[in-house]
Write an enzyme that holds these catalytic residues in place. Structure first.
Site, PDB file in Angstrom:
ATOM      1  N   HIS A   1       2.126  -0.663   8.511  1.00 40.81           N
ATOM      2  CA  HIS A   1       3.056  -0.344   7.419  1.00 40.81           C
ATOM      3  C   HIS A   1       3.444   1.124   7.540  1.00 40.81           C
ATOM      4  CE1 HIS A   1       2.460  -4.195   5.321  1.00 40.81           C
ATOM      5  NE2 HIS A   1       1.224  -4.114   5.787  1.00 40.81           N
TER       6      HIS A   1
ATOM      7  N   ASP B   1      -3.303  -3.528  10.335  1.00 41.27           N
ATOM      8  CA  ASP B   1      -2.785  -3.616   8.961  1.00 41.27           C
ATOM      9  C   ASP B   1      -2.890  -2.245   8.290  1.00 41.27           C
ATOM     10  OD1 ASP B   1      -1.634  -4.501   6.638  1.00 41.27           O
ATOM     11  OD2 ASP B   1      -3.288  -5.791   6.030  1.00 41.27           O
TER      12      ASP B   1
HETATM   13  O1  DOR Z   1      -3.827  -4.821   1.849  1.00 40.61           O
HETATM   14  C1  DOR Z   1      -2.645  -4.988   2.103  1.00 40.61           C
HETATM   15  N1  DOR Z   1      -1.763  -3.986   2.003  1.00 40.61           N
HETATM   16  N2  DOR Z   1      -2.240  -6.198   2.513  1.00 40.61           N
HETATM   17  C2  DOR Z   1      -0.934  -6.462   2.682  1.00 40.61           C
HETATM   18  O2  DOR Z   1      -0.620  -7.542   3.069  1.00 40.61           O
HETATM   19  C3  DOR Z   1       0.091  -5.458   2.359  1.00 40.61           C
HETATM   20  C4  DOR Z   1      -0.451  -4.118   2.532  1.00 40.61           C
HETATM   21  C5  DOR Z   1       0.454  -3.061   1.975  1.00 40.61           C
HETATM   22  O3  DOR Z   1       1.651  -3.105   2.222  1.00 40.61           O
HETATM   23  O4  DOR Z   1      -0.054  -2.140   1.325  1.00 40.61           O
END
Ligand code: DOR
Length: 429
Positions: free
Chosen positions: A63, A306
């Site tokens: 992200h 992630d």
């Molecule tokens: O823990 C998470 N954070 N899982 C996700 O799927 C999205 C992510 C986020 O964008 O912060």
């Protein structure tokens, strides 16, 4: 000659089975050779004696938060964090603000990555318009603009008709459908894994069945469409079993797991530690063991961070209202070593396969190998270096990691992207 010679390291290239002391020559940004006694011929030289030389890591799940949440991360800071972690290629998730549901936004990310980023960035496009879970985005246009896969990550696509239609489309486009597998109704407002720790803390739990149900649905729909379904951040024993069985039956199902799900359990939440709040949640030991078994037997092909940056406004609050996610790029290697290599589940080439050519292949990305002509992307690391993480020193704009203050083993020394040294002696250049 525009060259770089990395001399005398233990070169591990899982794709070709290479594991031995070699030199790696990069010319004009591409691998020009791997061998012994290679001559510099005017190329710059890096001495890698005592270090491991691997293809740069390929992270399928990051992200970057840009556009829209630049206070948490930007393409500039997120790609620097990637480089510090040895990641030279990453797929970035579309749950930005606004979400990556139009060709213009995909183009915007690619432009920013080319001008401000330091590693290769491959955007994932939304499955649904505005990530609303109802109306399909123009997947062909997004693909044309450069999306390498599609996902509404952050949420499952709850509408099975949309999933069915999207799978037919991704099949035609030749790219994967990436699912964040959590059924929102079964989650029932839970904020951590439903188990002993949630009971002890009095927090509402998220049952692992919420993941299994979506995975089962997607496998059925992927089989019917002939599509490639990729399960993001797989976390439950049930879904590992489902994917394993589907693969045996010839369904094109793949999966990635995060380093934190491989190393930690829900007990890490301790006394409401919001740094351990992630979706899907950290689960209990039997689930963790099932994930490790899935990695070892190939049911799960890729390890992906992630990397989910959040600041104090979203994390230094009570557990139930805290944002989910932890940063992971800069701890990828040591956490994987601790979870998989030190206990003997995988040897080092086995781990590196799951960080390099196997993920690259899943999203059909360049890189992940040291084949002649491949991108000149390398991670050079000290497998034995012990260090203590100080989260304040992270290159990421956010510091939300439960590994702050932890003693880690394994450290990235140099990261090279297209023959350019981005990290030298552990520091950004
Ligand atoms: O823990 C998470 N954070 N899982 C996700 O799927 C999205 C992510 C986020 O964008 O912060």
């Amino acid at each position: 000659m525009n060259g770089l010679l990395i001399k005398g390291g233990r070169v591990i290239d899982p794709a070709s089975g290479t594991d031995g002391v070699r030199d790696v020559l990069i010319v004009d940004g591409r691998i020009a050779g791997v061998g012994t006694g290679l001559k510099a011929n005017g190329a710059a030289v890096i001495d890698a004696k005592g270090l491991v030389v691997s293809p740069g890591f390929v992270d399928l799940h990051v992200h970057l938060r840009e556009p829209g949440q630049e206070g948490k991360e930007t393409i500039a800071t997120g790609t620097r964090a990637a480089a510090k972690g040895g990641v030279t290629s990453l797929a970035c998730m579309p749950n930005t603000v606004p979400p990556l549901d139009s060709p213009a936004l995909i183009g915007h990310v690619l432009h920013k990555a080319a001008t401000e980023g330091v590693v290769r960035v491959y955007p994932v496009g939304c499955i649904s318009h505005e990530r609303n879970g109802e109306v399909m985005a123009d997947l062909a246009a997004l693909r044309e603009a450069g999306a390498v896969a599609f996902s509404d990550d952050g949420n499952a696509v709850m509408n099975a008709l949309l999933t069915r239609r999207a799978m037919v489309n991704v099949k035609a486009l030749g790219v994967p459908y990436v699912e964040h597998a959590e059924d929102e109704h079964l989650l029932d407002g839970g904020v951590m894994h439903e188990g002993r720790t949630s009971l002890r803390l009095g927090l509402p739990g998220r049952t692992s069945l919420a993941e299994d149900v979506i995975v089962a649905r997607d496998l059925i729909l992927a089989e019917a469409a002939g599509a490639h379904v990729h399960i993001a951040h797989i976390s439950s024993a049930g879904s590992v079993a489902l994917v394993r069985d589907a693969r045996r039956r010839g369904i094109r199902a793949t999966a990635e797991v995060t380093p934190h799900h491989l190393l930690l359990t829900d007990e890490a939440v301790g006394e409401f530690d919001t740094r351990c709040k992630v979706n899907p949640p950290l689960r209990d030991e039997p689930h963790r063991q099932a994930l490790i078994a899935g990695v070892v037997d190939g049911t799960i092909q890729a390890i992906a961070t992630d990397h989910a940056p959040h600041g104090p406004l979203d994390k230094d609050v009570e557990f139930t209202s805290a944002a989910s996610g932890m940063v992971g790029l800069e701890t990828l290697l040591p956490v994987c070593l601790e979870a998989l290599v030190h206990p003997g589940h995988l040897d080092l080439p086995g781990l590196l396969a799951r960080l390099t050519h196997l993920p690259a292949r899943l999203f059909d990305l360049p890189g992940g190998t040291l084949d002649v002509g491949a991108p000149g992307d390398l991670c050079v690391f000290d497998e034995k270096a012990a260090w203590v993480l100080d989260a304040r020193t992270l290159a990421s704009r956010s510091h939300n990691t439960p590994f702050d203050g932890r003693k880690l083993t394994g450290r990235v020394v140099h990261t090279i992207v297209g023959g350019r040294v981005i990290v030298r002696d552990g520091a950004l250049t």
